[in-house]
Write a protein that holds these residues in place. Sequence first.
Motif, PDB file in Angstrom:
ATOM      1  N   SER A  20       0.930  -1.358   0.067  1.00 53.30           N
ATOM      2  CA  SER A  20       0.003   0.077  -0.132  1.00 53.30           C
ATOM      3  C   SER A  20       0.798   1.127   0.021  1.00 53.30           C
ATOM      4  O   SER A  20       2.062   1.133   0.072  1.00 53.30           O
ATOM      5  N   ASP A  64      -0.514   5.439  -6.970  1.00 54.13           N
ATOM      6  CA  ASP A  64      -1.278   5.174  -5.963  1.00 54.13           C
ATOM      7  C   ASP A  64      -1.659   3.610  -5.915  1.00 54.13           C
ATOM      8  O   ASP A  64      -2.453   3.306  -6.321  1.00 54.13           O
ATOM      9  N   ASP A  66      -3.154   1.900  -3.656  1.00 54.19           N
ATOM     10  CA  ASP A  66      -4.506   1.591  -2.885  1.00 54.19           C
ATOM     11  C   ASP A  66      -5.451   2.002  -3.930  1.00 54.19           C
ATOM     12  O   ASP A  66      -6.596   1.361  -4.080  1.00 54.19           O
ATOM     13  N   GLU A 115      -1.622  16.038   0.930  1.00 56.02           N
ATOM     14  CA  GLU A 115      -2.893  15.378   1.153  1.00 56.02           C
ATOM     15  C   GLU A 115      -2.600  13.881   1.680  1.00 56.02           C
ATOM     16  O   GLU A 115      -3.137  13.695   2.650  1.00 56.02           O
ATOM     17  N   ALA A 116      -1.665  13.286   1.072  1.00 51.51           N
ATOM     18  CA  ALA A 116      -1.338  11.809   1.413  1.00 51.51           C
ATOM     19  C   ALA A 116      -0.583  11.838   2.751  1.00 51.51           C
ATOM     20  O   ALA A 116      -0.847  11.060   3.612  1.00 51.51           O
ATOM     21  N   LYS A 118      -0.958  14.197   5.097  1.00 48.54           N
ATOM     22  CA  LYS A 118      -1.923  14.611   6.088  1.00 48.54           C
ATOM     23  C   LYS A 118      -2.928  13.563   6.494  1.00 48.54           C
ATOM     24  O   LYS A 118      -3.163  13.084   7.823  1.00 48.54           O
ATOM     25  N   LYS A 119      -3.054  12.314   5.617  1.00 44.08           N
ATOM     26  CA  LYS A 119      -3.859  11.202   5.792  1.00 44.08           C
ATOM     27  C   LYS A 119      -2.741  10.168   6.533  1.00 44.08           C
ATOM     28  O   LYS A 119      -3.488   8.993   6.827  1.00 44.08           O
ATOM     29  N   GLY A 120      -1.845  10.371   6.761  1.00 44.24           N
ATOM     30  CA  GLY A 120      -0.883   9.489   7.385  1.00 44.24           C
ATOM     31  C   GLY A 120      -0.422   8.296   6.301  1.00 44.24           C
ATOM     32  O   GLY A 120      -0.117   7.281   6.931  1.00 44.24           O
ATOM     33  N   ARG A 121      -0.547   8.590   5.089  1.00 45.62           N
ATOM     34  CA  ARG A 121      -0.298   7.335   4.060  1.00 45.62           C
ATOM     35  C   ARG A 121       1.177   7.391   3.997  1.00 45.62           C
ATOM     36  O   ARG A 121       2.071   8.293   4.095  1.00 45.62           O
TER      37      ARG A 121
END
Length: 463
Positions: A20, A64, A66, A115-116, A118-121
């Motif tokens: 992922s 990406d 995922d 953005e990624a 921020k989402k903890g990806r």
Amino acid sequence: MFSATIYQQRRLRLREQIPSGLLLFLGNVEAPMNYNANIYRFRQDSSFLYFFGLDEPALAGIIDVDAVTETLFGNDVDMDDIIWMGPQPSMRDKADKCGVKNVMPYAKLADVVAEAVKKGRTIHFLPPYRFANKLLLKNLLNIAPEEQKAKASPEFIRAVVNLRITKEACEIAEIDKACNIGYAIHIAAMKLCKPGIRESCIAGVIEGMAISEGYMPSFPVILSQNGETLHNHDHSQILTEGRLLVIDAGAETTMHYASDFTRTLPAGGRYTSKQKEVYDIVLAANNRAFNLTKPGITYRSVHLEVAKVITEGLQQLGLMKGDVEASVAAGAHALFFPHGLGHQMGLDVHDMEDLGENYVGYDNETERAKQFGLGYLRMGRKLQVNYCVSNEPGIYFIPALIEQWKQENKLAEFINYTRVTGYIGFGGIRLEDDLLITENGCRILGDKRLPITTEEVESTMNN
Ligand code: GLY
Ligand code: MN
């Protein structure tokens, strides 16, 4: 470029190996030489080339894993660009060429990454080697340049190596092409090699031919009568009868696949008998490596067999002594052969070295040695079909190294220092071919093997 399907397939196979996150690819940007508009010849990042094929500056890609999406980042040209560069394909056309659906302006890269984050990806990135990309990564991920190598994604690196290490048929065809250019430049060099000629004259012809027949040399030309210096880029001497000239040079095709050959020429057109004795040991070592190289054995074992050939040969000349196996185990040959037998080849002449030598040349089964000499072996792991490797044994008489070992009486049970001292000033000899691993063994890349025996080289130089 290859067809869009090739790049799509590669990205699909890459994605399948990563559970992922986002895979971030940074293409290279223009690099100024001495002021902004005066740039070095552009060279795209090889992993970017492998997965996206686009050979232009200021592009980036994100897969990406995922969301199963792929995005290409780059700017369409404006009128200013068109005036200086001529009309250019649109970003949409470029994305179509490599089968990518989504296109965004380059500035959007920062937003998508932010953005990624921020989402903890997880953002997987490869170790950067250019300052511009180190700075970009610092801005994107807030990781200091000096920490980026350690924080690069091991999963991403391993997955890229897994794919790039085994060459596809279309890549082998390109490497064969690169080798044919390499063949032509070495033959031209042999014809030019005459006493009174400046080394830089031959180096310049090599560089010019690499550009006129391909894209550019695959690395800065190594050419010197002081061939005992392994990577000698000083070409300021005049060729002198009785000396040896080491030429290590190759070319990149316009698709950026590399060749890498070394030959050692007698500056006066004929080898002396003393030179021929050492030359024939290096030739026997090269031939031994060629005969042993096959899938399923480690290249380290081939390197060690080559070390035996060199040790036996130097024993016959009275420079070494003692039990051959014990001498090789102790690394005594490294006084004369201090580097590795070879490296992987492909889009980079040392393929994927930017990703980390140990990821490319070693694995869980074969760890890199720490011993002087063997530790420099770039490619040690088990060989598999469609790997491409260089085969480049050598014997060198490096005055400073000989002096140091002699002072320390190092491994004196295997080295006859009195005899060795008589070879100071001899220079060095390296003989390098490029090999493709086949089902049953290997073959020399390119249509023909460069002249390699002393008779073949002399005959090419003199006819
Ligand atoms: N041909 C230069 C090298 O392999 O390091
Ligand atoms: Mn090489």
